[in-house]
Design a protein around this motif. Structure first.
Motif, PDB file in Angstrom:
ATOM      1  N   ILE A  65       2.294   7.896   8.727  1.00 53.61           N
ATOM      2  CA  ILE A  65       1.952   6.490   8.460  1.00 53.61           C
ATOM      3  C   ILE A  65       1.009   6.038   9.564  1.00 53.61           C
ATOM      4  CG2 ILE A  65       2.793   4.124   8.212  1.00 53.61           C
ATOM      5  CD1 ILE A  65       5.386   5.230   7.099  1.00 53.61           C
ATOM      6  N   GLU A  66      -0.198   5.548   9.149  1.00 52.38           N
ATOM      7  CA  GLU A  66      -1.238   5.093  10.076  1.00 52.38           C
ATOM      8  C   GLU A  66      -1.476   6.107  11.194  1.00 52.38           C
ATOM      9  OE1 GLU A  66      -0.179   1.088  11.125  1.00 52.38           O
ATOM     10  OE2 GLU A  66      -0.883   0.344   9.189  1.00 52.38           O
ATOM     11  N   GLY A  67      -1.618   7.374  10.811  1.00 50.61           N
ATOM     12  CA  GLY A  67      -1.963   8.414  11.779  1.00 50.61           C
ATOM     13  C   GLY A  67      -0.811   8.882  12.656  1.00 50.61           C
ATOM     14  N   ARG A  68       0.408   8.384  12.397  1.00 50.26           N
ATOM     15  CA  ARG A  68       1.569   8.806  13.195  1.00 50.26           C
ATOM     16  C   ARG A  68       2.584   9.488  12.287  1.00 50.26           C
ATOM     17  NH1 ARG A  68      -1.740   6.677  16.141  1.00 50.26           N
ATOM     18  NH2 ARG A  68      -1.398   5.776  18.191  1.00 50.26           N
ATOM     19  N   HIS A 120       8.945  -0.436  16.004  1.00 51.88           N
ATOM     20  CA  HIS A 120       8.129  -1.127  15.004  1.00 51.88           C
ATOM     21  C   HIS A 120       9.025  -2.034  14.162  1.00 51.88           C
ATOM     22  CE1 HIS A 120       5.492  -1.629  11.499  1.00 51.88           C
ATOM     23  NE2 HIS A 120       4.505  -1.300  12.302  1.00 51.88           N
ATOM     24  N   TYR A 125       9.741   4.989  12.950  1.00 51.15           N
ATOM     25  CA  TYR A 125       8.951   6.211  13.193  1.00 51.15           C
ATOM     26  C   TYR A 125       9.818   7.341  13.742  1.00 51.15           C
ATOM     27  CZ  TYR A 125       4.406   4.012  12.360  1.00 51.15           C
ATOM     28  OH  TYR A 125       3.318   3.410  11.773  1.00 51.15           O
ATOM     29  N   LYS A 218     -16.242   0.945   8.279  1.00 49.52           N
ATOM     30  CA  LYS A 218     -14.830   1.021   7.876  1.00 49.52           C
ATOM     31  C   LYS A 218     -14.613   0.217   6.588  1.00 49.52           C
ATOM     32  CE  LYS A 218     -11.662  -0.821  10.542  1.00 49.52           C
ATOM     33  NZ  LYS A 218     -10.586  -1.113  11.515  1.00 49.52           N
ATOM     34  N   HIS A 224     -13.017   6.719   7.488  1.00 54.03           N
ATOM     35  CA  HIS A 224     -11.671   6.599   6.915  1.00 54.03           C
ATOM     36  C   HIS A 224     -10.717   7.574   7.600  1.00 54.03           C
ATOM     37  CE1 HIS A 224     -12.450  10.366   4.770  1.00 54.03           C
ATOM     38  NE2 HIS A 224     -13.659   9.880   4.542  1.00 54.03           N
ATOM     39  N   SER A 225      -9.517   7.612   7.116  1.00 55.16           N
ATOM     40  CA  SER A 225      -8.437   8.541   7.550  1.00 55.16           C
ATOM     41  C   SER A 225      -8.390   8.722   9.078  1.00 55.16           C
ATOM     42  CB  SER A 225      -8.564   9.882   6.806  1.00 55.16           C
ATOM     43  OG  SER A 225      -9.797  10.505   7.086  1.00 55.16           O
ATOM     44  N   PRO A 229      -8.016   5.848  13.597  1.00 51.07           N
ATOM     45  CA  PRO A 229      -7.294   5.772  14.884  1.00 51.07           C
ATOM     46  C   PRO A 229      -8.078   6.392  16.048  1.00 51.07           C
ATOM     47  CG  PRO A 229      -6.154   7.238  13.330  1.00 51.07           C
ATOM     48  CD  PRO A 229      -7.227   6.532  12.566  1.00 51.07           C
ATOM     49  N   ASP A 232     -10.500   3.710  17.138  1.00 52.88           N
ATOM     50  CA  ASP A 232      -9.733   2.616  17.771  1.00 52.88           C
ATOM     51  C   ASP A 232      -9.355   3.013  19.203  1.00 52.88           C
ATOM     52  OD1 ASP A 232      -9.842   0.950  15.567  1.00 52.88           O
ATOM     53  OD2 ASP A 232      -7.931   1.645  14.733  1.00 52.88           O
TER      54      ASP A 232
END
Ligand SMILES: Nc1ncnc2c1ncn2[C@@H]1O[C@H](COP(=O)(O)OP(=O)(O)O)[C@@H](O)[C@H]1O
Ligand SMILES: CC(=O)N[C@@H](CCC(=O)OP(=O)(O)O)C(=O)O
Length: 265
Positions: A65-68, A120, A125, A218, A224-225, A229, A232
């Motif tokens: 989820i969101e790169g994690r 979170h 996570y 973006k 993307h993908s 992150p 960022d």
């Protein structure tokens, strides 16, 4: 006090991910290029692809989820074994074979990277860490003794718990911490020749990317993908004092004419 960059020594921090680690020819040529770099160097490696493959073969269902990676107890066993064990030790042995005095670390070793378990509001996570503190003094003394530290994507909470931590973020946090005492260049190496205007066209490398161009690309989903992150992290690191950040193929390490993307603010 005004910092005097002229007096700072240079450190190059390089991050490689699963797309290089899982490709034997790419990994071999990367390790040769990395070992030939001059000056103080640090390597950070991921290995998400290998962990996913092993987890699936064991009947686990990897989820990002969101790169994690969602990391429950069985998944933590997998990632510690794959990242801190197999991949880290193999890379260190092969750098030694390339004539470089490399030493492999998780964040628990020498308390090098202390993290908080991710808290979170809506997503659990599991055993995922967000970096809290880097042991800059120990890292500097390793570098001053001619050691090249090789970090895997495992950190700890200081209370005995290992935590899975995104490798791009580890590279970025090490760069931020070390930029207080060194002139740091952070390089993200992956399989493409840079950040691309069109992710399918290797001839569309963006020479320099700043936050406005990033937001535009973006929104158009041209970026993307995993690149989201990564960028960022880059903008965060630059705003916190890292001197130079580049993204591209590892051929840029030894070929001055190779393309890459420079990150700017
Ligand atoms: N505009 C873009 N330019 C280059 N790569 C992009 C772009 N948008 C998305 N990507 C994707 O980002 C991926 C790199 O991020 P990530 O998967 O986290 O890499 P790694 O873990 O290998 O460093 C590339 O494999 C590519 O598929
Ligand atoms: C919390 C978290 O997501 N950790 C990452 C660490 C490995 C990594 O970052 O590997 P790549 O660089 O190859 O993607 C994961 O388990 O996938």
């Amino acid at each position: 006090m005004v910092e005097n960059n002229i007096d700072k020594e240079f450190v190059t921090i390089i991050k490689i991910g699963g797309n290089i680690i899982d490709n034997p020819a790419e990994l071999a040529s990367f390790l040769a290029d990395f070992a030939a770099l001059e000056g103080k160097t640090i390597l950070v490696h991921g290995g998400g692809k290998s962990a996913t493959k092993l987890a699936q073969s064991m009947g686990l269902a990897p989820q990002m989820i969101e790169g994690r990676r969602i990391t429950d107890a069985p998944m933590l066993e997998v990632v510690v074994g794959v990242y801190a064990g197999q991949i880290n030790k193999e890379i260190v042995a092969r750098l030694q074979a390339n004539g470089l005095n490399a030493m492999g670390f998780s964040g628990a070793d020498g308390n090098l990277i202390l993290s908080d378990k991710r808290n979170h509001a809506t997503i659990d996570y599991g055993f995922v860490g967000d970096v809290k503190k880097v042991n800059t003094n120990l890292l500097a003394s390793l570098l001053d003794n001619g050691i090249t530290p090789v970090f895997c994507a495992i950190t700890h909470d200081g209370k005995g718990q290992l935590l899975n931590t995104n490798a791009d973020t580890i590279a970025s946090e090490l760069a931020i911490a070390l930029s207080a005492i060194y002139d740091v260049t952070l390089i993200y190496c992956f399989e493409k020749p840079g950040v691309l205007f069109d992710a399918e066209d290797d001839n569309s490398v963006i020479e320099a990317i700043h936050p406005d161009l990033y937001s535009k690309l973006k929104a158009e989903q041209a970026i993307h993908s995993g690149m989201i992150p990564k960028l960022d992290n880059c903008f965060n690191s630059l705003s916190k004092g890292v001197q130079q950040i580049r993204i591209g193929h590892h051929r840029m390490l030894q070929n001055k004419r190779a393309t890459y993307t420079t990150i700017t603010l």
